[in-house]
Each structure stands twice: as structure tokens, then as C-alpha cells.
Design an enzyme around this catalytic site. Structure first.
Site, mmCIF file in Angstrom:
data_model
loop_
_atom_site.group_PDB
_atom_site.id
_atom_site.type_symbol
_atom_site.label_atom_id
_atom_site.label_comp_id
_atom_site.label_asym_id
_atom_site.label_seq_id
_atom_site.Cartn_x
_atom_site.Cartn_y
_atom_site.Cartn_z
ATOM 1 N N LYS A 182 26.058 -5.951 -3.581
ATOM 2 C CA LYS A 182 27.567 -6.030 -3.482
ATOM 3 C C LYS A 182 28.249 -5.459 -2.352
ATOM 4 O O LYS A 182 29.466 -5.035 -2.276
ATOM 5 C CB LYS A 182 28.208 -5.209 -5.013
ATOM 6 C CG LYS A 182 27.473 -5.825 -6.202
ATOM 7 C CD LYS A 182 27.994 -4.939 -7.187
ATOM 8 C CE LYS A 182 26.941 -4.508 -8.118
ATOM 9 N NZ LYS A 182 27.087 -3.388 -9.018
ATOM 10 N N ARG B 49 0.812 -1.258 0.093
ATOM 11 C CA ARG B 49 0.176 -0.001 -0.085
ATOM 12 C C ARG B 49 0.803 1.247 -0.087
ATOM 13 O O ARG B 49 0.602 2.171 -0.873
ATOM 14 C CB ARG B 49 -0.829 -0.014 1.200
ATOM 15 C CG ARG B 49 -2.116 -0.612 0.917
ATOM 16 C CD ARG B 49 -2.653 -1.296 2.376
ATOM 17 N NE ARG B 49 -1.703 -2.179 2.646
ATOM 18 C CZ ARG B 49 -1.917 -3.652 2.168
ATOM 19 N NH1 ARG B 49 -2.858 -3.814 1.383
ATOM 20 N NH2 ARG B 49 -1.003 -4.327 2.534
ATOM 21 N N THR B 50 1.765 1.262 0.909
ATOM 22 C CA THR B 50 2.638 2.647 1.063
ATOM 23 C C THR B 50 3.354 2.845 -0.189
ATOM 24 O O THR B 50 3.270 4.010 -0.967
ATOM 25 C CB THR B 50 3.512 2.779 2.358
ATOM 26 O OG1 THR B 50 2.731 2.163 3.357
ATOM 27 C CG2 THR B 50 3.950 3.934 2.789
ATOM 28 N N ARG C 276 11.326 3.741 3.655
ATOM 29 C CA ARG C 276 10.982 2.548 4.678
ATOM 30 C C ARG C 276 12.095 1.796 5.180
ATOM 31 O O ARG C 276 12.794 1.256 4.227
ATOM 32 C CB ARG C 276 9.830 1.927 4.007
ATOM 33 C CG ARG C 276 9.611 0.768 5.277
ATOM 34 C CD ARG C 276 8.150 -0.312 4.786
ATOM 35 N NE ARG C 276 6.870 0.729 4.994
ATOM 36 C CZ ARG C 276 5.647 0.121 4.960
ATOM 37 N NH1 ARG C 276 5.704 -1.094 4.783
ATOM 38 N NH2 ARG C 276 4.769 0.935 5.249
ATOM 39 N N HIS D 15 4.701 5.589 11.715
ATOM 40 C CA HIS D 15 4.054 5.496 10.292
ATOM 41 C C HIS D 15 3.314 6.947 9.960
ATOM 42 O O HIS D 15 2.034 6.785 10.086
ATOM 43 C CB HIS D 15 3.324 4.157 9.962
ATOM 44 C CG HIS D 15 3.213 3.876 8.747
ATOM 45 N ND1 HIS D 15 3.297 4.572 7.588
ATOM 46 C CD2 HIS D 15 2.702 2.759 8.177
ATOM 47 C CE1 HIS D 15 3.087 4.065 6.438
ATOM 48 N NE2 HIS D 15 2.670 2.848 6.583
#
Ligand code: CP
Length: 273
Positions: free
Chosen positions: A52, A24-25, A73, A101
Site C-alpha cells: 500500500k 537458509r538464513t 536482510r 553477511h
């Protein structure tokens, strides 16, 4: 979806850095950017140079060179705050571990405002994994900031309750409990969350006492709304999806509008620096 196209992100590139899973976000930010006339640059962390040995910090510093704003996030609570200290472009917190959030809280507030006057004596229950739910932390703090005559109900197993410091910081009244049924007829808003299995080391915790069925939901007031940030596991039966009280799909839809507004604010603020 009926959203008019805006242009405040025209010629702007916004970078999406999701070091933790999201549907969703991530997708609603992408939709919001495109609807505001901007371009998305997505780092697929599983295919990036982090494979890497590049650090997440260097990944952010790289994206900063290409983008006009970043959406981040990360599972570490501090990571996004550290990035904000050194970044030359605005950063939006899209969820930091079990911390906050904030953009979800704003879309949740928008959802509440569609059905309730927020400056009245609302009775609001938060249920599930309250200890680890960043969506609950942010929404409770936001509601506590805007009004002082709510009654909060915090319903969770003992081991998943909110911390003492968090509770002590609240100015609204609250009650803590482990079962939902006894409060069902009093509530104006019921906000459910899932067990955050990815953050729990002691899996003896369960939220069996805070599951919702249509039968239980129909005991609520006609005007009560049921919210959930999603994803859900089995704490809300799919039978509840068509119940008039269920607003979790509306929450998703409003996420695009609210995230458009957040990015417009972000870009204006940056331009005034
Ligand atoms: N509500 C929410 O944050 O959902 P995602 O984890 O799918 O982004």
C-alpha cells in the site's frame, strides 16, 4: 537434528524482515529462535502494507514496536546500518546487498574449526563471483582479522574479482587467478560461490572456469574441505554431495547453533545497556 532446547529467548519476540529472498538464513534464524524458547514474527513483505506504499523504513519502525530484536536482510548496503542508528532494539544483519553477511561468516568459521586449526598456515581459495558475494567479503575479512599467516587464492573471472580497496586492506598474502585446477592440490579449504545473477547487469560474465566435479575434488588433499554458502546453481555438481570433503550441508546445520549463540550475545548485550 540433535539440539538441546535453551531458554534465553523465553518471552522474547524476534522479528524477521527479509526484503530479499532467503531459505537458509531465514529458516535457520527461525529454528534458532524457537530452540532458544522465543517467538518468531515474520513479515511477509509480499503481503505487507508495503503493497500500500509503506516504506521499508516504516515497516522496520513498526516491527520495532512489537519485537525485542530484529533480523534484517535488504538489497541496499546502507539500509540495515540506517535502521541500526534509529532502532531501540538490537538488529542483526542477515545480508546487505553485495556488502556483508556476518552471521554466515561466523557459521563458516565454525565449520572450518571442525576440521582445521585456524591459527596455522592454511591455504584458502575463494571462487566464483567474488565481487558480489557478501559471504566471501565477510569471511575473508573475518579470517584476515584472526590470523596473519594464511595464503588466500581469489579465483574468478576478471570482471567479478574483488576490488582494489578490498585487496589493499588485507594483511594476509593472496594470489589472484581465473582457473582453479592449478591450485587444487595445495588447498586446505575451497570456498565456492554462485554467480549472483540478481546483482549483475553485464551478463557476459561467467564462472565456467570455476566449476567443480568429483573428479576435480578428488585431486584435492584428503583433508581439504569444500564449502559453499548455498544456494548453488551449477558450479558444484550434485555428485560431489557425498564426497567426504563436501561440508556445505554441515554449514547449514551449524547455522542454527551459531545463530543461537549470536542471539544470546545480542540479548545479553542489550540487557547490559
Ligand atoms: N547462505 C545464505 O545466505 O542462503 P540464503 O540466501 O538461502 O539465506
Amino acid at each position: 537434528m540433535n539440539t538441546q532446547k535453551a531458554s534465553f529467548l523465553q518471552d522474547k519476540i524476534i522479528g524477521n524482515l527479509f526484503f530479499e529472498s532467503s531459505t537458509r538464513t531465514h529458516c535457520s534464524f527461525q529454528a534458532a529462535i524457537q530452540r532458544a524458547g522465543g517467538y518468531n514474527m515474520n513479515v511477509q513483505t509480499q503481503y505487507s502494507s508495503m503493497n500500500k506504499g509503506e516504506s521499508p523504513e516504516d515497516t522496520v519502525k513498526t516491527m520495532e514496536q512489537y519485537c525485542d530484536g530484529l533480523i534484517i536482510r535488504h538489497p541496499d548496503i546502507q539500509f540495515v546500518h540506517k535502521c541500526a542508528e534509529y532502532s531501540n532494539v538490537p538488529i542483526i544483519n542477515a545480508g546487505n546487498g553485495n556488502g556483508e553477511h556476518p552471521t554466515q561468516a561466523l557459521l563458516d568459521l565454525f565449520t572450518i574449526k571442525q576440521s582445521h586449526m585456524i591459527d596455522t598456515s592454511l591455504k584458502i581459495a575463494f571462487t566464483g563471483d567474488l565481487k558480489n558475494s557478501r559471504t566471501c567479503h565477510s569471511l575473508i575479512r573475518l579470517l584476515d582479522r584472526i590470523h596473519d599467516d594464511y595464503l588466500f587464492y581469489f579465483i574468478s573471472p576478471h570482471e567479478l574479482r574483488l576490488g582494489h580497496a578490498f585487496l589493499a586492506s588485507l594483511r594476509n598474502k593472496y594470489v589472484c587467478g581465473t582457473t582453479l585446477e592449478e591450485h587444487m592440490t595445495e588447498l586446505d579449504i575451497l570456498y565456492m560461490t554462485r554467480l549472483q545473477k540478481e546483482r549483475i547487469t553485464d551478463m557476459t560474465a561467467n564462472i565456467e572456469n570455476v566449476k567443480i566435479t568429483n573428479e576435480l575434488l578428488n585431486r584435492g588433499k584428503d583433508t581439504m574441505i569444500l564449502m559453499h554458502p548455498l544456494p548453488r546453481n551449477d558450479e558444484i555438481s550434485v555428485c560431489c554431495d557425498t564426497n567426504k570433503r563436501s561440508k556445505y550441508f554441515d554449514q547449514m546445520k551449524y547455522g542454527v547453533y551459531v545463530r543461537m549463540a549470536i542471539m544470546e550475545y545480542m540479548m545479553n548485550k542489550k540487557l547490559k545497556k
